[in-house]
Design an enzyme around this catalytic site. Structure first.
Site, PDB file in Angstrom:
ATOM      1  N   GLN A 145       0.815  -1.214   0.000  1.00 43.88           N
ATOM      2  CA  GLN A 145       0.000   0.000   0.000  1.00 43.88           C
ATOM      3  C   GLN A 145       0.853   1.270   0.000  1.00 43.88           C
ATOM      4  OE1 GLN A 145      -2.277  -1.279   3.620  1.00 43.88           O
ATOM      5  NE2 GLN A 145      -4.042  -0.541   2.457  1.00 43.88           N
ATOM      6  N   ASP A 147       6.010   5.187  -0.964  1.00 46.61           N
ATOM      7  CA  ASP A 147       7.351   5.746  -0.780  1.00 46.61           C
ATOM      8  C   ASP A 147       8.385   5.145  -1.728  1.00 46.61           C
ATOM      9  OD1 ASP A 147       7.661   3.206   0.352  1.00 46.61           O
ATOM     10  OD2 ASP A 147       7.397   3.962   2.397  1.00 46.61           O
ATOM     11  N   HIS A 150      -1.161   1.606  -4.554  1.00 41.71           N
ATOM     12  CA  HIS A 150      -1.598   2.997  -4.404  1.00 41.71           C
ATOM     13  C   HIS A 150      -0.706   3.981  -5.149  1.00 41.71           C
ATOM     14  CE1 HIS A 150      -3.892   1.948  -0.430  1.00 41.71           C
ATOM     15  NE2 HIS A 150      -4.464   1.444  -1.514  1.00 41.71           N
ATOM     16  N   CYS A 169      -4.181  14.080 -20.215  1.00 42.92           N
ATOM     17  CA  CYS A 169      -3.728  13.073 -21.194  1.00 42.92           C
ATOM     18  C   CYS A 169      -3.072  11.867 -20.547  1.00 42.92           C
ATOM     19  CB  CYS A 169      -2.769  13.710 -22.196  1.00 42.92           C
ATOM     20  SG  CYS A 169      -1.188  14.252 -21.487  1.00 42.92           S
ATOM     21  N   CYS A 196       1.419  20.347 -18.107  1.00 45.04           N
ATOM     22  CA  CYS A 196       1.873  19.106 -18.760  1.00 45.04           C
ATOM     23  C   CYS A 196       2.676  19.460 -20.007  1.00 45.04           C
ATOM     24  CB  CYS A 196       0.672  18.247 -19.130  1.00 45.04           C
ATOM     25  SG  CYS A 196       1.106  16.769 -20.073  1.00 45.04           S
ATOM     26  N   THR A 203       0.118  -3.299   8.377  1.00 48.36           N
ATOM     27  CA  THR A 203      -1.133  -2.736   7.875  1.00 48.36           C
ATOM     28  C   THR A 203      -2.266  -3.081   8.836  1.00 48.36           C
ATOM     29  OG1 THR A 203      -2.710  -2.755   6.045  1.00 48.36           O
ATOM     30  CG2 THR A 203      -1.479  -4.768   6.436  1.00 48.36           C
ATOM     31  N   SER A 204      -3.227  -2.186   8.903  1.00 45.56           N
ATOM     32  CA  SER A 204      -4.383  -2.401   9.787  1.00 45.56           C
ATOM     33  C   SER A 204      -5.535  -3.101   9.084  1.00 45.56           C
ATOM     34  CB  SER A 204      -4.871  -1.061  10.350  1.00 45.56           C
ATOM     35  OG  SER A 204      -5.205  -0.177   9.285  1.00 45.56           O
ATOM     36  N   ASN A 232       2.063  -7.308  13.192  1.00 44.86           N
ATOM     37  CA  ASN A 232       1.670  -5.914  13.431  1.00 44.86           C
ATOM     38  C   ASN A 232       1.579  -5.686  14.939  1.00 44.86           C
ATOM     39  OD1 ASN A 232       1.024  -3.387  12.235  1.00 44.86           O
ATOM     40  ND2 ASN A 232      -1.122  -3.669  12.838  1.00 44.86           N
TER      41      ASN A 232
END
Length: 524
Positions: free
Chosen positions: A127, A130, A168, A179, A201, A261-262, A301
């Site tokens: 997800q 970075d 993501h 475009c 652009c 991740t949750s 986690n």
């Protein structure tokens, strides 16, 4: 039922410690592992969080004190409807991009790369935006190197080369909202974003200027935005990602690792459940005599998963992801040291006593289907033309005093049909000793007169009439008179017929055994 394992205090407990060791051994033995990660694996990389006192939300609030935006609203596609919220979003992204540029991959990122180098990683799904996975060595789906260059291919990326699927998007790239042109995010873009604005652009600008130059109507010019996927927004590579996911499900993964991740995002939850179902249905895990280490779903986690995951997640490791991957690697090295042995390359000369020799790696010389590309067969001996000036003898009892002609190292014809034809298709190295060519500096063979050549001296001499009396034995039997008296037996020589007086000018005559005169005309 989910089993919770405390990574911090559970090492002192015997059953928990043994279970953690079994989980580590399972990771070492599995060969098709799917890894799914969230923002929790990047906390130790130096990227500030969102909600702390010195987090990113506080930085944006200091610049825009009158704007009230929640975390989900800041990442919702509806923010582009308002100029103020759009400016806040651009400023927030510029701050996040600068923090990411100063960050470095964590031990968790390097562990995922370790699984890939050990041929155990089927695919990584994240997800995060970075891009630290690519910095650790995993090619991401949003990378320029993963773009498909084939004009006939319908897919936009090369699925076989992608090792990390960015669900993501990627903060290191920008795209046009008109475009969909994609570019690398540069420091100039960051400066414009930091002011709450968006750069135009380049592709749209060139098209518009070209139309104006030919007196055509100008077209609208789009603006660049960060190439990340917001809530309620379709992924630009959604079809390709769906194809990759389907392919990985058909490959029957044997383990699923979820870290940092949750599990709150709806689309992400669906992906995790599909992979968990495929892992639990793995052939080795579904049979009674299957492998105990296959078919496990591991969740790492700090916080426990929700109640709806109790039948999906097998083990919940409570703790930091970096600490868990370090323990897995340590247990892996202890339990399976052979997996960490590295074969060194032999350099230099090898002793003559050793039967081994260094050869070229076959994978570098063969193509995708095993066909040789750059391997050229040596024709130094095969295509050498035979020696035409020497003669062959049928028996060579003693070759010690003779010199054998070696093949010349001249360039051979390219085609076998153009080779020079000789007396034998064997050369001096391949032929048997009885058929080798002899060359000692002297001419070997018979004289033309002795070989009875057509134009030799023996056939051009003037034949005397008296010579026919010496070759009576070679007269054809068809010239005998069948009515004459039979030939005497034994060693009794028959009496010769009386010779006739030769007149001047008459041709000489030869007589046969039957007494008949044979007329021979000698041409001088």
């Amino acid at each position: 039922m989910t089993v919770t394992l405390d990574l911090n205090g559970g090492l002192a407990d015997g059953p928990t410690r043994r279970t953690l060791n079994d989980v580590s051994l399972s990771v070492a033995k599995c060969k098709k592992i799917v890894v799914v990660t969230g923002a929790g694996i990047s906390c130790s990389s130096g990227i500030p969080d969102f909600r702390s006192s010195d987090g990113l939300y506080a930085m944006v609030k200091e610049r825009y004190p009158n704007v009230v935006l929640k975390g989900q609203e800041l990442f919702n596609a509806s923010l582009f409807r308002d100029t103020t919220s759009t400016s806040v979003f651009y400023t927030f992204i510029s701050q996040l991009k600068q923090s990411v540029d100063n960050a470095s991959p964590t031990p968790t990122h390097r562990f995922i790369k370790l699984l890939d180098s050990k041929k155990k990683l089927l695919r990584s799904y994240t997800q995060n935006i970075d891009g630290l996975e690519e910095r650790a060595g995993l090619l991401g789906s949003a990378s320029a190197e993963a773009k498909s260059t084939s004009s006939r291919s319908k897919s936009k990326i090369n699925a076989k080369d992608v090792r990390n699927v960015q669900l993501h998007g990627d903060i290191h790239r920008v795209r046009c909202n008109s475009c969909s042109a994609d570019y690398l995010c540069t420091p100039e873009h960051i400066e414009i974003f930091n002011d709450g604005l968006s750069p135009p652009c380049p592709d749209c600008t060139l098209r518009c200027e070209a139309r104006i130059a030919r007196s055509a109507r100008a077209t609208s010019v789009g603006s660049l935005r960060p190439s990340i996927v917001l809530y309620d927004e379709a992924h630009p590579l959604g079809d390709d990602i769906g194809t990759i996911q389907t392919s990985d499900l058909n490959k029957k993964p044997d383990m699923l690792i979820i870290m940092g991740t949750s599990l709150k995002v709806h689309g992400f939850k669906k992906l995790v459940k599909e992979f968990a179902n495929a892992v639990h249905n793995h052939p080795s895990a579904s049979t009674a005599k299957g492998k105990r280490w296959a078919g496990k779903v591991i969740y790492v986690n700090k916080t426990a998963p929700g109640g709806d995951w109790s039948d999906i997640i097998d083990y919940h490791v409570s703790g930091e992801t970096d600490a868990w991957v370090s323990k897995v690697e340590e247990d892996w090295r202890k339990s399976r040291p052979a997996d960490w042995e590295v074969q060194s390359t032999l350099d230099g000369d090898i002793s003559m006593l050793s039967p081994l020799k260094v050869v070229k790696d076959v994978r570098t010389a063969l193509g995708a289907k095993g066909k040789s590309k750059d391997i050229k067969k040596s024709h130094d001996v095969e295509n050498v033309p035979p020696q035409t000036a020497s003669d062959m003898i049928l028996s060579t009892p003693d070759l010690s005093g003779l010199s054998i002609v070696k093949p010349k190292s001249t360039s051979s014809p390219s085609s076998p049909t153009k080779r020079r034809q000789g007396g034998s298709h064997y050369n001096d190295l391949d032929s048997s000793p009885s058929k080798r060519r002899i060359h000692n500096g002297e001419k070997v063979g018979l004289e033309p007169e002795e070989r009875g050549l057509l134009f030799g001296n023996s056939t051009n001499n003037v034949i005397d009439v008296d010579d026919f009396e010496e070759i009576d034995a070679i007269i054809d039997l068809s010239m005998q008179d069948m009515t004459a008296s039979p030939r005497p037996q034994g060693n009794v020589k028959p009496a010769r017929a009386p010779t006739t007086t030769k007149k001047a000018g008459e041709p000489k005559r030869a007589r046969s055994r039957t007494g008949r005169n044979l007329q021979v005309e000698v041409v001088i």
